[in-house]
Structure formats: structure tokens, C-alpha cells
Design a protein around this motif. Structure first.
Motif, PDB file in Angstrom:
ATOM      1  N   LEU A   1      34.922  27.174 -38.205  1.00  0.00           N
ATOM      2  CA  LEU A   1      34.355  28.388 -38.785  1.00  0.00           C
ATOM      3  C   LEU A   1      33.781  29.309 -37.710  1.00  0.00           C
ATOM      4  O   LEU A   1      33.944  30.530 -37.761  1.00  0.00           O
ATOM      5  CB  LEU A   1      33.261  28.010 -39.786  1.00  0.00           C
ATOM      6  N   THR A   2      33.086  28.709 -36.713  1.00  0.00           N
ATOM      7  CA  THR A   2      32.374  29.491 -35.688  1.00  0.00           C
ATOM      8  C   THR A   2      33.134  29.621 -34.375  1.00  0.00           C
ATOM      9  O   THR A   2      32.920  30.569 -33.621  1.00  0.00           O
ATOM     10  CB  THR A   2      31.003  28.858 -35.388  1.00  0.00           C
ATOM     11  N   GLY A   3      33.988  28.639 -34.077  1.00  0.00           N
ATOM     12  CA  GLY A   3      34.713  28.638 -32.813  1.00  0.00           C
ATOM     13  C   GLY A   3      33.853  28.235 -31.625  1.00  0.00           C
ATOM     14  O   GLY A   3      34.248  28.407 -30.473  1.00  0.00           O
ATOM     15  N   ASP A   4      32.669  27.675 -31.879  1.00  0.00           N
ATOM     16  CA  ASP A   4      31.749  27.280 -30.807  1.00  0.00           C
ATOM     17  C   ASP A   4      31.046  25.976 -31.201  1.00  0.00           C
ATOM     18  O   ASP A   4      30.377  25.915 -32.231  1.00  0.00           O
ATOM     19  CB  ASP A   4      30.715  28.386 -30.583  1.00  0.00           C
ATOM     20  N   TRP A   5      31.200  24.952 -30.348  1.00  0.00           N
ATOM     21  CA  TRP A   5      30.614  23.647 -30.667  1.00  0.00           C
ATOM     22  C   TRP A   5      29.083  23.691 -30.633  1.00  0.00           C
ATOM     23  O   TRP A   5      28.416  23.004 -31.403  1.00  0.00           O
ATOM     24  CB  TRP A   5      31.122  22.581 -29.688  1.00  0.00           C
TER      25      TRP A   5
ATOM     26  N   ILE B   1      27.052  12.653 -30.205  1.00  0.00           N
ATOM     27  CA  ILE B   1      27.427  11.898 -29.006  1.00  0.00           C
ATOM     28  C   ILE B   1      28.948  11.745 -28.905  1.00  0.00           C
ATOM     29  O   ILE B   1      29.533  11.846 -27.827  1.00  0.00           O
ATOM     30  CB  ILE B   1      26.758  10.502 -29.018  1.00  0.00           C
ATOM     31  N   ASN B   2      29.587  11.493 -30.050  1.00  0.00           N
ATOM     32  CA  ASN B   2      31.032  11.236 -30.076  1.00  0.00           C
ATOM     33  C   ASN B   2      31.867  12.498 -30.272  1.00  0.00           C
ATOM     34  O   ASN B   2      33.062  12.414 -30.549  1.00  0.00           O
ATOM     35  CB  ASN B   2      31.351  10.231 -31.198  1.00  0.00           C
ATOM     36  N   MET B   3      31.247  13.648 -30.134  1.00  0.00           N
ATOM     37  CA  MET B   3      31.967  14.907 -30.262  1.00  0.00           C
ATOM     38  C   MET B   3      33.124  14.954 -29.254  1.00  0.00           C
ATOM     39  O   MET B   3      32.911  14.719 -28.053  1.00  0.00           O
ATOM     40  CB  MET B   3      30.984  16.050 -30.008  1.00  0.00           C
ATOM     41  N   PRO B   4      34.338  15.231 -29.705  1.00  0.00           N
ATOM     42  CA  PRO B   4      35.516  15.122 -28.828  1.00  0.00           C
ATOM     43  C   PRO B   4      35.622  16.203 -27.763  1.00  0.00           C
ATOM     44  O   PRO B   4      36.180  15.974 -26.696  1.00  0.00           O
ATOM     45  CB  PRO B   4      36.687  15.220 -29.819  1.00  0.00           C
ATOM     46  N   ALA B   5      35.109  17.371 -28.033  1.00  0.00           N
ATOM     47  CA  ALA B   5      35.324  18.507 -27.141  1.00  0.00           C
ATOM     48  C   ALA B   5      34.528  18.389 -25.846  1.00  0.00           C
ATOM     49  O   ALA B   5      33.391  17.941 -25.844  1.00  0.00           O
ATOM     50  CB  ALA B   5      34.959  19.795 -27.849  1.00  0.00           C
ATOM     51  N   ASN B   6      35.141  18.789 -24.750  1.00  0.00           N
ATOM     52  CA  ASN B   6      34.483  18.788 -23.442  1.00  0.00           C
ATOM     53  C   ASN B   6      34.418  20.232 -22.939  1.00  0.00           C
ATOM     54  O   ASN B   6      34.955  20.579 -21.903  1.00  0.00           O
ATOM     55  CB  ASN B   6      35.258  17.891 -22.470  1.00  0.00           C
ATOM     56  N   VAL B   7      33.747  21.078 -23.721  1.00  0.00           N
ATOM     57  CA  VAL B   7      33.694  22.515 -23.433  1.00  0.00           C
ATOM     58  C   VAL B   7      32.247  22.998 -23.449  1.00  0.00           C
ATOM     59  O   VAL B   7      31.343  22.268 -23.843  1.00  0.00           O
ATOM     60  CB  VAL B   7      34.509  23.319 -24.471  1.00  0.00           C
TER      61      VAL B   7
ATOM     62  N   THR C   1      15.923  13.618 -22.176  1.00  0.00           N
ATOM     63  CA  THR C   1      16.917  14.700 -22.104  1.00  0.00           C
ATOM     64  C   THR C   1      17.426  14.979 -20.692  1.00  0.00           C
ATOM     65  O   THR C   1      18.457  15.633 -20.540  1.00  0.00           O
ATOM     66  CB  THR C   1      16.328  16.010 -22.674  1.00  0.00           C
ATOM     67  N   ILE C   2      16.740  14.489 -19.688  1.00  0.00           N
ATOM     68  CA  ILE C   2      17.097  14.853 -18.308  1.00  0.00           C
ATOM     69  C   ILE C   2      18.483  14.338 -17.908  1.00  0.00           C
ATOM     70  O   ILE C   2      19.205  14.974 -17.133  1.00  0.00           O
ATOM     71  CB  ILE C   2      16.009  14.359 -17.316  1.00  0.00           C
ATOM     72  N   LYS C   3      18.884  13.186 -18.455  1.00  0.00           N
ATOM     73  CA  LYS C   3      20.200  12.623 -18.156  1.00  0.00           C
ATOM     74  C   LYS C   3      21.135  12.671 -19.363  1.00  0.00           C
ATOM     75  O   LYS C   3      22.275  12.209 -19.293  1.00  0.00           O
ATOM     76  CB  LYS C   3      20.061  11.167 -17.686  1.00  0.00           C
ATOM     77  N   ALA C   4      20.647  13.211 -20.469  1.00  0.00           N
ATOM     78  CA  ALA C   4      21.435  13.252 -21.708  1.00  0.00           C
ATOM     79  C   ALA C   4      22.412  14.421 -21.685  1.00  0.00           C
ATOM     80  O   ALA C   4      22.164  15.441 -21.031  1.00  0.00           O
ATOM     81  CB  ALA C   4      20.513  13.373 -22.911  1.00  0.00           C
ATOM     82  N   PRO C   5      23.536  14.308 -22.402  1.00  0.00           N
ATOM     83  CA  PRO C   5      24.450  15.450 -22.518  1.00  0.00           C
ATOM     84  C   PRO C   5      23.747  16.659 -23.117  1.00  0.00           C
ATOM     85  O   PRO C   5      22.827  16.512 -23.925  1.00  0.00           O
ATOM     86  CB  PRO C   5      25.537  14.919 -23.476  1.00  0.00           C
ATOM     87  N   VAL C   6      24.160  17.833 -22.740  1.00  0.00           N
ATOM     88  CA  VAL C   6      23.550  19.064 -23.235  1.00  0.00           C
ATOM     89  C   VAL C   6      23.633  19.142 -24.757  1.00  0.00           C
ATOM     90  O   VAL C   6      22.734  19.673 -25.410  1.00  0.00           O
ATOM     91  CB  VAL C   6      24.238  20.291 -22.589  1.00  0.00           C
ATOM     92  N   ALA C   7      24.710  18.597 -25.337  1.00  0.00           N
ATOM     93  CA  ALA C   7      24.872  18.594 -26.796  1.00  0.00           C
ATOM     94  C   ALA C   7      23.691  17.897 -27.469  1.00  0.00           C
ATOM     95  O   ALA C   7      23.179  18.360 -28.494  1.00  0.00           O
ATOM     96  CB  ALA C   7      26.181  17.911 -27.187  1.00  0.00           C
TER      97      ALA C   7
END
Length: 213
Positions: free
Chosen positions: A18-22, A108-114, A178-184
Motif C-alpha cells: 500500500l505504501t511502498g516503504d517498509w 525481525i523476520n522481515m524479508p526486505a533488505n532496503v 537498540t545500539i546493535k539492533a536492526p534499525v527496523a
């Protein structure tokens, strides 16, 4: 648990289409889940507030009847019955855990690497923020609800201020997770903390209006 995961995962993918942005999809999904759990969260806050007021009353009661054990016992039984009823509301918060944990694993399991337009300085939502901006923002947002009691307008009877040591602990813990966590995940934490901040503001305004009426 797997059913909740699948539902949230499907919804996240729908929001991305819908948004085109994860990044935007994560924010909308997090807000939607928190709105869904809002009635449970409000019930939990009310129960915790009641427990705090009862605790203060019991302390005053012990002081008042410290030389009259029989009278103290009779009065204490009344408050303990109220305390038990209030505690039942706190257990409602446990119902939120499967949904919250499922949401966490979905992200965490989000497939996109963008990347995302919301955080232009990162190239991927699956790597930590090398500039440490996300951890810093999360720390400030996490501490914000605890600053409300120090604002005169938001002071509420029965809602205690947080100690300095707890402030330090929350600040350090916020950066640590959060310092080592993915930005997501950082984006998820910031969104849910901002929601909690507005929820706390709304609850304090509600308590303030009740006390004035």
C-alpha cells in the motif's frame, strides 16, 4: 502464537504494498496493534493506579492503628479485598504479550533488505544505525513519559514520580537494546514508546479531570 504471527506478517506485507516503504509499514502496523490493545492497556493502567492508592492508604492505616492491632486487622481486611480485585486487572496485561512478541518477530523476520524514506541516513532496515541516532531517539522517547510528573499540569494524585536511579537504568537499557539492533526494531521501539507517551498523557488528563470534578 503462529496464527498471530501469520496475521501480522500478512498485514505488514499488505501495508508495504500500500505504501511502498517498509519503514512506514512498520510504523502503521505497530500503531494498529497498539490501538487494538489499547482497552487492555487502559484497564492495566487503572488497576495499577488503584493499587498505588491502596498501598498509600494501607501505609497510613498501619501508622494510624499501630497501637491497636485488633482494629488494624479489621481495617486491613477491607483494603486487602479491594487490593485483590485490583490485582485481577493487572493480569489483563499478560494477554498483550503474545501479540507484542509476535509483532517483534514479524519485524525481525522481515524479508526486505532496503532502507526507508523516514530514516534517510541508513541503507538497510536490517542493520544497526552506525550513527547511533536511533538509540539516542529511543532513549529520549522512553524517558519522556517519566518526565510528565515533573510538569505541573500533568501531576496526578496516586501516580508517583520515578527515582533518579530508575531514570538512569531506563536510559542505559534503552541504548543497550537498540545500539546493535536492526534499525527496523529501533523503529518499532520508538513508535511503541511514542504511543505509550501519548497514552500516558491521555490517562493523566483523564485522572486530572476526574479529580477536578
Amino acid at each position: 502464537m503462529s496464527m498471530i504471527f501469520n496475521i501480522l506478517n500478512t498485514f505488514l506485507n499488505y501495508l508495504f504494498n500500500l505504501t511502498g516503504d517498509w519503514g512506514i509499514a512498520i510504523i502503521i502496523l505497530t500503531i494498529a496493534v497498539r490501538l487494538l490493545l489499547l482497552p487492555l492497556s487502559i484497564k492495566q493502567r487503572i488497576s495499577m493506579g488503584q493499587q498505588q492508592v491502596l498501598s498509600e492508604k494501607i501505609t497510613a492505616l498501619k501508622k494510624k492503628y499501630k497501637n491497636n492491632k485488633k482494629k488494624l486487622k479489621i481495617e486491613m481486611q477491607k483494603y486487602y479485598r479491594q487490593s485483590t480485585n485490583g490485582m485481577l486487572g493487572c493480569f489483563v496485561s499478560l494477554l498483550q504479550l503474545p501479540v507484542i512478541s509476535s509483532l517483534y518477530f514479524v519485524i525481525i523476520n522481515m524479508p526486505a533488505n532496503v532502507g526507508t524514506v523516514i530514516i534517510p541516513w541508513i541503507s538497510s532496515l536490517k542493520v544497526p544505525d552506525k550513527y547511533f541516532i536511533i538509540p539516542a531517539i529511543y532513549m529520549l522517547v522512553s524517558l519522556s513519559p517519566n518526565l510528565l510528573p515533573y510538569i505541573k499540569y500533568f501531576k496526578t494524585v496516586g501516580l508517583a514520580k520515578m527515582t533518579k536511579s530508575n531514570f538512569i537504568f531506563i536510559g542505559i537499557f534503552s541504548i543497550f537494546i537498540t545500539i546493535k539492533a536492526p534499525v527496523a526494531i529501533g523503529l518499532y521501539f520508538i513508535t511503541t514508546s511514542l504511543f505509550s507517551l501519548f497514552e500516558e498523557i491521555g490517562y493523566r488528563l483523564y485522572r486530572r479531570n476526574i479529580s477536578l470534578n
